[in-house]
Design a protein around this motif. Structure first.
Motif, PDB file in Angstrom:
ATOM      1  N   SER A 135       0.755  -1.296  -0.008  1.00  0.00           N
ATOM      2  CA  SER A 135       0.124  -0.026  -0.008  1.00  0.00           C
ATOM      3  C   SER A 135       0.660   1.097  -0.030  1.00  0.00           C
ATOM      4  N   ASP A 136       2.090   1.190   0.788  1.00  0.00           N
ATOM      5  CA  ASP A 136       2.952   2.462   0.737  1.00  0.00           C
ATOM      6  C   ASP A 136       3.475   2.420  -0.846  1.00  0.00           C
ATOM      7  N   VAL A 137       4.038   1.510  -1.479  1.00  0.00           N
ATOM      8  CA  VAL A 137       4.485   1.580  -2.577  1.00  0.00           C
ATOM      9  C   VAL A 137       3.543   2.308  -3.656  1.00  0.00           C
ATOM     10  N   ASN A 138       2.052   1.610  -3.597  1.00  0.00           N
ATOM     11  CA  ASN A 138       0.952   2.351  -4.454  1.00  0.00           C
ATOM     12  C   ASN A 138       0.819   3.644  -4.328  1.00  0.00           C
ATOM     13  N   ARG A 139       0.780   4.100  -2.831  1.00  0.00           N
ATOM     14  CA  ARG A 139       0.619   5.498  -2.562  1.00  0.00           C
ATOM     15  C   ARG A 139       1.633   6.355  -3.118  1.00  0.00           C
ATOM     16  N   ARG A 140       2.898   5.811  -3.000  1.00  0.00           N
ATOM     17  CA  ARG A 140       4.139   6.691  -3.510  1.00  0.00           C
ATOM     18  C   ARG A 140       4.055   6.625  -4.825  1.00  0.00           C
ATOM     19  N   LEU A 141       3.771   5.617  -5.763  1.00  0.00           N
ATOM     20  CA  LEU A 141       3.616   5.437  -7.117  1.00  0.00           C
ATOM     21  C   LEU A 141       2.591   6.391  -8.018  1.00  0.00           C
ATOM     22  N   TYR A 142       1.356   6.078  -7.323  1.00  0.00           N
ATOM     23  CA  TYR A 142       0.154   6.562  -8.022  1.00  0.00           C
ATOM     24  C   TYR A 142      -0.754   7.537  -7.706  1.00  0.00           C
ATOM     25  N   LEU A 143      -0.371   8.175  -6.551  1.00  0.00           N
ATOM     26  CA  LEU A 143      -1.115   9.244  -5.846  1.00  0.00           C
ATOM     27  C   LEU A 143      -0.368  10.605  -6.427  1.00  0.00           C
ATOM     28  N   ASN A 144      -1.028  11.687  -6.426  1.00  0.00           N
ATOM     29  CA  ASN A 144      -0.601  13.012  -6.687  1.00  0.00           C
ATOM     30  C   ASN A 144       0.244  13.452  -5.368  1.00  0.00           C
ATOM     31  N   GLN A 145       1.109  14.418  -5.908  1.00  0.00           N
ATOM     32  CA  GLN A 145       2.086  14.767  -5.037  1.00  0.00           C
ATOM     33  C   GLN A 145       1.513  15.593  -3.890  1.00  0.00           C
ATOM     34  N   GLU A 146       0.451  16.172  -4.078  1.00  0.00           N
ATOM     35  CA  GLU A 146      -0.504  17.028  -2.975  1.00  0.00           C
ATOM     36  C   GLU A 146      -0.971  15.908  -2.006  1.00  0.00           C
ATOM     37  N   THR A 147      -1.561  14.897  -2.524  1.00  0.00           N
ATOM     38  CA  THR A 147      -2.052  14.089  -1.725  1.00  0.00           C
ATOM     39  C   THR A 147      -1.265  12.978  -1.136  1.00  0.00           C
ATOM     40  N   GLN A 148      -0.031  12.916  -1.583  1.00  0.00           N
ATOM     41  CA  GLN A 148       0.895  11.828  -1.168  1.00  0.00           C
ATOM     42  C   GLN A 148       1.249  11.744   0.188  1.00  0.00           C
ATOM     43  N   TYR A 149       1.672  12.887   0.899  1.00  0.00           N
ATOM     44  CA  TYR A 149       2.129  12.837   2.275  1.00  0.00           C
ATOM     45  C   TYR A 149       1.099  13.473   3.234  1.00  0.00           C
ATOM     46  N   SER A 150      -0.131  13.401   3.038  1.00  0.00           N
ATOM     47  CA  SER A 150      -1.172  13.860   3.826  1.00  0.00           C
ATOM     48  C   SER A 150      -1.895  12.908   4.662  1.00  0.00           C
TER      49      SER A 150
END
Length: 133
Positions: free
Chosen positions: A118-133
């Protein structure tokens, strides 16, 4: 016993320079062979050389191989990737997970650990704005 190291050595510098010279000399010979008229080549002393057909065929063939190989390679890697619902993506209690954001130290290599899918998918496929929120 010699130690294999990526650091520069005099032998590597020599081999690299020779390879550099051979590559450039080969290219100059190729250009001369491909573009000079046959009469000029005969006056220089080249009487036996491959057909000019190969001056065009080989580069185009290499380009076609590269263009076809890249999508095939990408397709094979996607084909071999396990689905998210696959049993291969299940982890166990012995997996070592680290929180990269919490343990991040400047100019330090992160320790070896298992990556949560899930962390890999979050880093690869989410936008930069929503990636670390």
């Amino acid at each position: 016993m010699a130690e294999h190291s990526p650091s520069p050595s005099p032998q590597r510098a020599f081999y690299g320079f020779v390879l550099y010279l051979v590559a450039h000399l080969s290219f100059v010979i190729y250009v001369i062979w491909a573009f000079l008229p046959e009469e000029w080549l005969h006056t220089i002393g080249f009487t036996y050389y491959p057909s000019r057909h190969w001056a065009v065929t080989v580069p185009i063939g290499l380009l076609v191989i590269f263009i076809l190989a890249f999508p095939v390679y990408m397709g094979l890697s996607l084909y071999k990737t396990a689905h998210l619902t696959s049993l291969d993506t299940i982890t166990d209690n012995y997996a070592i997970h680290t929180d990269v954001k919490k343990n991040k130290v400047e100019d330090q290599i992160t320790p070896i650990a298992d990556l949560c899918i899930s962390d890999v998918n979050r880093r690869l496929y989410l936008n930069q704005e929503t990636q670390y929120s």
